[in-house]
Design a protein around this motif. Structure first.
Motif, mmCIF file in Angstrom:
data_model
loop_
_atom_site.group_PDB
_atom_site.id
_atom_site.type_symbol
_atom_site.label_atom_id
_atom_site.label_comp_id
_atom_site.label_asym_id
_atom_site.label_seq_id
_atom_site.Cartn_x
_atom_site.Cartn_y
_atom_site.Cartn_z
ATOM 1 N N GLY A 79 -6.382 -2.514 -1.828
ATOM 2 C CA GLY A 79 -6.919 -1.527 -0.898
ATOM 3 C C GLY A 79 -8.060 -2.008 -0.024
ATOM 4 N N ASP A 80 -8.395 -3.279 -0.101
ATOM 5 C CA ASP A 80 -9.571 -3.783 0.608
ATOM 6 C C ASP A 80 -9.468 -3.566 2.118
ATOM 7 N N VAL A 81 -8.328 -3.891 2.709
ATOM 8 C CA VAL A 81 -8.134 -3.684 4.147
ATOM 9 C C VAL A 81 -7.931 -2.204 4.454
ATOM 10 N N ALA A 82 -7.163 -1.523 3.627
ATOM 11 C CA ALA A 82 -6.881 -0.104 3.855
ATOM 12 C C ALA A 82 -8.161 0.716 3.907
ATOM 13 N N PHE A 83 -9.078 0.461 2.993
ATOM 14 C CA PHE A 83 -10.326 1.224 2.971
ATOM 15 C C PHE A 83 -11.147 0.958 4.235
ATOM 16 N N ARG A 84 -11.122 -0.268 4.708
ATOM 17 C CA ARG A 84 -11.840 -0.587 5.955
ATOM 18 C C ARG A 84 -11.261 0.203 7.135
ATOM 19 N N VAL A 105 -1.166 -2.885 -7.101
ATOM 20 C CA VAL A 105 -1.115 -1.485 -6.671
ATOM 21 C C VAL A 105 -1.932 -0.608 -7.619
ATOM 22 N N ALA A 106 -1.818 -0.857 -8.925
ATOM 23 C CA ALA A 106 -2.590 -0.085 -9.900
ATOM 24 C C ALA A 106 -4.088 -0.270 -9.684
ATOM 25 N N GLU A 107 -4.488 -1.495 -9.352
ATOM 26 C CA GLU A 107 -5.901 -1.763 -9.071
ATOM 27 C C GLU A 107 -6.351 -1.022 -7.821
ATOM 28 N N GLY A 108 -5.499 -1.009 -6.788
ATOM 29 C CA GLY A 108 -5.838 -0.296 -5.558
ATOM 30 C C GLY A 108 -5.969 1.202 -5.772
ATOM 31 N N LYS A 109 -5.056 1.779 -6.539
ATOM 32 C CA LYS A 109 -5.137 3.212 -6.836
ATOM 33 C C LYS A 109 -6.438 3.537 -7.563
ATOM 34 N N ARG A 110 -6.791 2.712 -8.523
ATOM 35 C CA ARG A 110 -8.016 2.946 -9.288
ATOM 36 C C ARG A 110 -9.235 2.933 -8.363
ATOM 37 N N GLU A 113 -9.319 6.031 -5.915
ATOM 38 C CA GLU A 113 -9.785 7.242 -6.574
ATOM 39 C C GLU A 113 -11.297 7.204 -6.773
ATOM 40 N N ALA A 114 -11.812 6.045 -7.168
ATOM 41 C CA ALA A 114 -13.251 5.898 -7.400
ATOM 42 C C ALA A 114 -14.049 6.109 -6.121
ATOM 43 N N GLU A 115 -13.454 5.754 -4.956
ATOM 44 C CA GLU A 115 -14.162 5.865 -3.686
ATOM 45 C C GLU A 115 -13.831 7.153 -2.933
ATOM 46 N N GLY A 116 -13.047 8.023 -3.559
ATOM 47 C CA GLY A 116 -12.725 9.300 -2.948
ATOM 48 C C GLY A 116 -11.791 9.198 -1.761
#
Length: 255
Positions: A79-84, A105-110, A113-116
């Protein structure tokens, strides 16, 4: 017994493997490093990957107003790029992440969720060469440090073209060929000695990082990859070198 008569050999780092074998080997690499993937990126690039990804998102320029913008980030499991992209754009920007590694994918979902951000960011397990999305579904497509790991780059590019809407933009951030004299020698020495060693210390296994370094060296040079993007049908294709060609951002538009 599987019939491998028509199977072709493809590059997995510096060695050749059967094309049906490569994806499983790549999946194994990323399953081992998922939990510490972004931490390793920080160590390997001395934090530069953050600036490179920021440049990628700046080029994408997701809308900040009320316009709906559906974006696909491929091979972006953590999710590093997606969150940006979500932080740079307005409230109607939505990002779908597709990554072939369930662990990533599991790491990205986690993290999402943590970052809302889970409500605006969807995570799916999917292959860049055969995306499970209808034609002309997305306004933008990014792939960062992922396309060199696919078995057939041309198929991944064809899928990128297929799922983009007319006028949609393709952007690829990838390690490339250094074009600064002497920097290439320093970069090689660092890549093949320091990076596997750092990987072993942080994750307990340096072998996945040796593959990742080797995969950089076998990836097409900037001009050759530019031609592949054009062959996939994209228009106004260009690339921009960053950090002396250590990485490059390739751009193309769906017509």
């Amino acid at each position: 017994m599987t019939d491998k008569t028509n199977e072709q050999d493809v590059a997995f780092g510096f060695r050749q493997v059967g094309e049906d074998e490569k994806q499983g080997l790549v999946n194994e690499v990323f399953s081992k490093v998922a939990a510490r993937y972004d931490q390793m990126n920080d160590l390997m690039s001395v934090g530069l990957h953050r600036l490179w990804k920021d440049d990628l998102v700046t080029m994408l320029n997701p809308p900040r107003g009320q316009a709906t913008f559906e974006h696909l980030d491929v091979a972006g499991g953590t999710g590093d790029v997606a969150f940006r992209i979500l932080r740079a754009g307005g409230p109607n920007v939505r990002v779908t992440v597709a990554d072939i590694s369930p662990e990533m994918v599991a790491e990205g979902k986690r993290r999402s969720e943590a970052e809302g951000l889970l409500g605006r960011c969807r995570f799916t397990v999917g292959n860049a060469e055969s995306l499970a999305f209808p034609d002309r579904s997305f306004d933008g497509y990014t792939i960062a440090f992922g396309i060199r790991n696919v078995t057939h780059i041309d198929r991944a590019l064809a899928e990128a073209y297929r799922v983009l809407k007319p006028g949609g933009r393709f952007l690829c951030l990838e390690f490339s060929q250094v074009d600064v004299p002497f920097l290439d020698k320093i970069y090689d020495a660092y890549s093949f000695t320091a990076i596997p060693a750092i990987g072993k210390v942080v994750t307990g296994d340096g072998q996945p990082y040796r593959y990742l370094v080797e995969s950089i060296r076998t990836f097409p040079k900037q001009d050759d990859f530019e031609t592949m993007i054009e062959d996939a049908g994209f228009a106004r294709v260009s690339y921009r070198n960053l950090t002396g060609g250590v990485v490059a951002i390739h751009s193309g538009w769906r017509v």
